[in-house]
Design a protein around this motif. Structure first.
Motif, PDB file in Angstrom:
ATOM      1  N   UNK A 198     -21.172 -32.040  66.985  1.00 43.90           N
ATOM      2  CA  UNK A 198     -20.585 -33.017  66.065  1.00 43.90           C
ATOM      3  C   UNK A 198     -20.235 -34.304  66.805  1.00 43.90           C
ATOM      4  N   UNK A 199     -19.629 -34.152  67.989  1.00 45.18           N
ATOM      5  CA  UNK A 199     -19.288 -35.321  68.808  1.00 45.18           C
ATOM      6  C   UNK A 199     -20.558 -36.076  69.183  1.00 45.18           C
ATOM      7  N   UNK A 200     -21.610 -35.347  69.561  1.00 48.98           N
ATOM      8  CA  UNK A 200     -22.882 -35.980  69.885  1.00 48.98           C
ATOM      9  C   UNK A 200     -23.459 -36.737  68.705  1.00 48.98           C
ATOM     10  N   UNK A 201     -23.395 -36.138  67.520  1.00 47.96           N
ATOM     11  CA  UNK A 201     -23.893 -36.799  66.312  1.00 47.96           C
ATOM     12  C   UNK A 201     -23.101 -38.069  66.017  1.00 47.96           C
ATOM     13  N   UNK A 202     -21.768 -37.982  66.098  1.00 43.58           N
ATOM     14  CA  UNK A 202     -20.935 -39.151  65.807  1.00 43.58           C
ATOM     15  C   UNK A 202     -21.192 -40.282  66.793  1.00 43.58           C
ATOM     16  N   UNK A 203     -21.329 -39.929  68.070  1.00 41.28           N
ATOM     17  CA  UNK A 203     -21.504 -40.994  69.063  1.00 41.28           C
ATOM     18  C   UNK A 203     -22.914 -41.582  69.040  1.00 41.28           C
ATOM     19  N   UNK A 204     -23.937 -40.752  68.823  1.00 42.46           N
ATOM     20  CA  UNK A 204     -25.308 -41.262  68.841  1.00 42.46           C
ATOM     21  C   UNK A 204     -25.697 -41.931  67.532  1.00 42.46           C
ATOM     22  N   UNK A 205     -25.420 -41.290  66.423  1.00 45.99           N
ATOM     23  CA  UNK A 205     -25.870 -41.799  65.121  1.00 45.99           C
ATOM     24  C   UNK A 205     -25.002 -42.926  64.589  1.00 45.99           C
ATOM     25  N   UNK A 206     -23.679 -42.743  64.698  1.00 47.81           N
ATOM     26  CA  UNK A 206     -22.777 -43.711  64.088  1.00 47.81           C
ATOM     27  C   UNK A 206     -22.203 -44.714  65.079  1.00 47.81           C
TER      28      UNK A 206
ATOM     29  N   UNK B  12     -16.184 -41.501  71.593  1.00 48.91           N
ATOM     30  CA  UNK B  12     -15.165 -40.465  71.668  1.00 48.91           C
ATOM     31  C   UNK B  12     -14.982 -40.101  73.131  1.00 48.91           C
ATOM     32  N   UNK B  13     -13.730 -40.165  73.646  1.00 51.19           N
ATOM     33  CA  UNK B  13     -13.516 -39.826  75.050  1.00 51.19           C
ATOM     34  C   UNK B  13     -13.796 -38.342  75.310  1.00 51.19           C
ATOM     35  N   UNK B  14     -14.153 -38.056  76.540  1.00 56.69           N
ATOM     36  CA  UNK B  14     -14.392 -36.661  76.933  1.00 56.69           C
ATOM     37  C   UNK B  14     -13.048 -35.927  76.957  1.00 56.69           C
TER      38      UNK B  14
ATOM     39  N   UNK C 205      -7.213 -35.747  78.261  1.00 52.47           N
ATOM     40  CA  UNK C 205      -6.099 -35.150  78.992  1.00 52.47           C
ATOM     41  C   UNK C 205      -5.376 -36.215  79.823  1.00 52.47           C
ATOM     42  N   UNK C 206      -6.135 -37.097  80.487  1.00 50.76           N
ATOM     43  CA  UNK C 206      -5.522 -38.161  81.279  1.00 50.76           C
ATOM     44  C   UNK C 206      -4.760 -39.142  80.393  1.00 50.76           C
ATOM     45  N   UNK C 207      -5.327 -39.483  79.242  1.00 50.02           N
ATOM     46  CA  UNK C 207      -4.643 -40.387  78.304  1.00 50.02           C
ATOM     47  C   UNK C 207      -3.344 -39.755  77.831  1.00 50.02           C
ATOM     48  N   UNK C 208      -3.398 -38.472  77.491  1.00 55.50           N
ATOM     49  CA  UNK C 208      -2.202 -37.756  77.027  1.00 55.50           C
ATOM     50  C   UNK C 208      -1.118 -37.770  78.100  1.00 55.50           C
ATOM     51  N   UNK C 209      -1.495 -37.534  79.359  1.00 57.01           N
ATOM     52  CA  UNK C 209      -0.525 -37.524  80.454  1.00 57.01           C
ATOM     53  C   UNK C 209       0.085 -38.912  80.664  1.00 57.01           C
TER      54      UNK C 209
END
Length: 134
Positions: free
Chosen positions: A17-25, A29-31, A36-40
């Motif tokens: 789903x992530x692949x579809x969203x990033x490639x098609x649309x 989306x961060x990995x 985890x780094x953003x959350x910290x």
């Protein structure tokens, strides 16, 4: 049935789903590692801001208490040979706890306690506790 069998056999629907969203649309989306780094970083930023605000609120509260009419003076006491003083002041404390459960399994515990100034109506201290038992 397709979703259940793909989940049971280790096919990553989320990754697709992530692949579809990033490639098609074209949605970026961060990995999971970057998330985890953003959350910290957000947690550290909030904790730093909380400590700063707590210190400012305590100074403002003590100044308001000591300048109030009828103030009878600080309570003086000694700790490890060092003389200390505490401003007598009206404060309010309130706390709440929560036990989380999922499918009748307890998965963690949360609680919080807030001390609020009776004069400035600002929070003086926030103590929070969160444990996950997964």
């Amino acid at each position: 049935r397709i979703a259940k069998s793909s989940r049971d056999h280790g096919v990553g629907i989320i990754d697709k789903t992530v692949g579809f969203l990033s490639e098609s649309l074209g949605i970026k989306i961060p990995s999971p590692r970057n998330l985890m780094h953003i959350h910290e970083k957000v947690k550290v930023g909030i904790a730093t801001l909380q400590e700063k605000r707590e210190s400012e609120n305590l100074k403002e509260h003590n100044a308001a208490v000591r300048s109030a009419d009828g103030y009878e003076g600080d309570i003086e006491w000694e700790h490890d040979g060092k003389k200390c003083s505490t401003a007598q002041s009206p404060v309010a404390g309130d706390g709440h706890g929560n036990k989380r459960s999922f499918k009748n399994r307890h998965t963690g515990c949360q609680s919080a306690y807030v001390v609020t100034s009776g004069l400035t109506k600002k929070p003086l201290s926030l103590i929070h506790y969160n444990v996950s038992n997964q």
